[in-house]
Design an enzyme around this catalytic site. Structure first.
Site, PDB file in Angstrom:
ATOM      1  N   HIS A  73       0.817  -1.219   0.000  1.00 31.07           N
ATOM      2  CA  HIS A  73       0.000   0.000   0.000  1.00 31.07           C
ATOM      3  C   HIS A  73       0.853   1.272   0.000  1.00 31.07           C
ATOM      4  O   HIS A  73       0.466   2.273  -0.584  1.00 31.07           O
ATOM      5  CB  HIS A  73      -1.031  -0.001   1.141  1.00 31.07           C
ATOM      6  CG  HIS A  73      -0.475   0.045   2.513  1.00 31.07           C
ATOM      7  ND1 HIS A  73      -0.005  -1.068   3.165  1.00 31.07           N
ATOM      8  CD2 HIS A  73      -0.322   1.079   3.372  1.00 31.07           C
ATOM      9  CE1 HIS A  73       0.404  -0.728   4.366  1.00 31.07           C
ATOM     10  NE2 HIS A  73       0.227   0.565   4.515  1.00 31.07           N
ATOM     11  N   ASN A 125     -27.949   6.116  -4.031  1.00 31.48           N
ATOM     12  CA  ASN A 125     -29.325   6.583  -4.057  1.00 31.48           C
ATOM     13  C   ASN A 125     -29.363   8.081  -3.736  1.00 31.48           C
ATOM     14  O   ASN A 125     -28.561   8.582  -2.943  1.00 31.48           O
ATOM     15  CB  ASN A 125     -30.139   5.778  -3.030  1.00 31.48           C
ATOM     16  CG  ASN A 125     -31.532   6.313  -2.865  1.00 31.48           C
ATOM     17  OD1 ASN A 125     -31.758   7.228  -2.077  1.00 31.48           O
ATOM     18  ND2 ASN A 125     -32.460   5.756  -3.619  1.00 31.48           N
ATOM     19  N   CYS A 158     -32.291   1.458  -8.139  1.00 32.52           N
ATOM     20  CA  CYS A 158     -33.330   1.149  -7.161  1.00 32.52           C
ATOM     21  C   CYS A 158     -34.729   1.541  -7.642  1.00 32.52           C
ATOM     22  O   CYS A 158     -35.720   1.201  -7.002  1.00 32.52           O
ATOM     23  CB  CYS A 158     -33.024   1.844  -5.836  1.00 32.52           C
ATOM     24  SG  CYS A 158     -33.025   3.641  -5.967  1.00 32.52           S
TER      25      CYS A 158
END
Length: 184
Positions: A73, A125, A158
């Site tokens: 990393h 969403n 959705c």
């Protein structure tokens, strides 16, 4: 001239499949693209797909050290010319804003030098995107140097209609190249 190095972080959104187009387009334009995936993103798109497009190893586990002489990393962060998080879920936005480094994506992001351009492309969403907590976390990220690639208004997976769809691949590539150009 050295090849520019892009770190593409992918989190667990239905729009994760679009990361294949992002990775492919950046690779075609001559960038070295290292893909970092959260575990939830691997449920939407496989690492093998992204490896095939980038011709580079895909990173899914912060504890997997492929080269014993180096810390993965840290080496990924040191090599970065751009960090691009696309798509970015509310979860990963919250982790980044609060310094939580518990997977390969967030650990590499925390290890980046401050001068590395950081782009974040939310996808979620509408009600999640408009949640005051998410708005606060995005503001925190902006204050520490991240630039948001705003989501689109569209019919979401959705079934709701509103702002939250991942920006277009073209817009993400345009902003990535602009950020890379400013680093020169």
């Amino acid at each position: 001239m050295r090849q520019k190095h892009v770190l593409l972080g992918i989190s667990g959104s239905i729009s994760a499949y679009k990361a294949a187009d992002i990775a492919n387009e950046l690779t075609k334009r001559g960038y070295a693209v290292d893909v970092l995936m959260t575990q939830s993103s691997t449920k939407f798109i496989t690492p093998l797909t992204l490896q095939s497009l980038t011709k580079r190893m895909v990173h899914t586990d912060v504890m997997q050290e492929r080269i014993p002489e180096s810390i993965n990393h840290i080496e990924l962060a040191k090599a970065a010319d751009l960090f691009l998080m696309a798509p970015a879920t509310a979860n990963v936005i919250g982790k980044l804003a609060n310094g939580i480094a518990d997977d390969i994506v967030t650990t590499v992001a925390i290890a980046l030098k401050s001068e590395v351009p950081k782009l974040i492309a939310p996808a979620m969403n509408t009600y999640m995107y408009q949640n005051p907590i998410v708005e606060k976390n995005l503001a925190t990220l902006k204050n520490i140097g991240y630039k948001e690639i705003k989501p689109r208004e569209a019919l979401l997976a959705c079934g709701d209609f509103g702002r939250g769809a991942l920006a277009t691949v073209e817009e993400i590539i345009k902003q990535a190249e602009a950020a890379l150009a400013t680093k020169e």
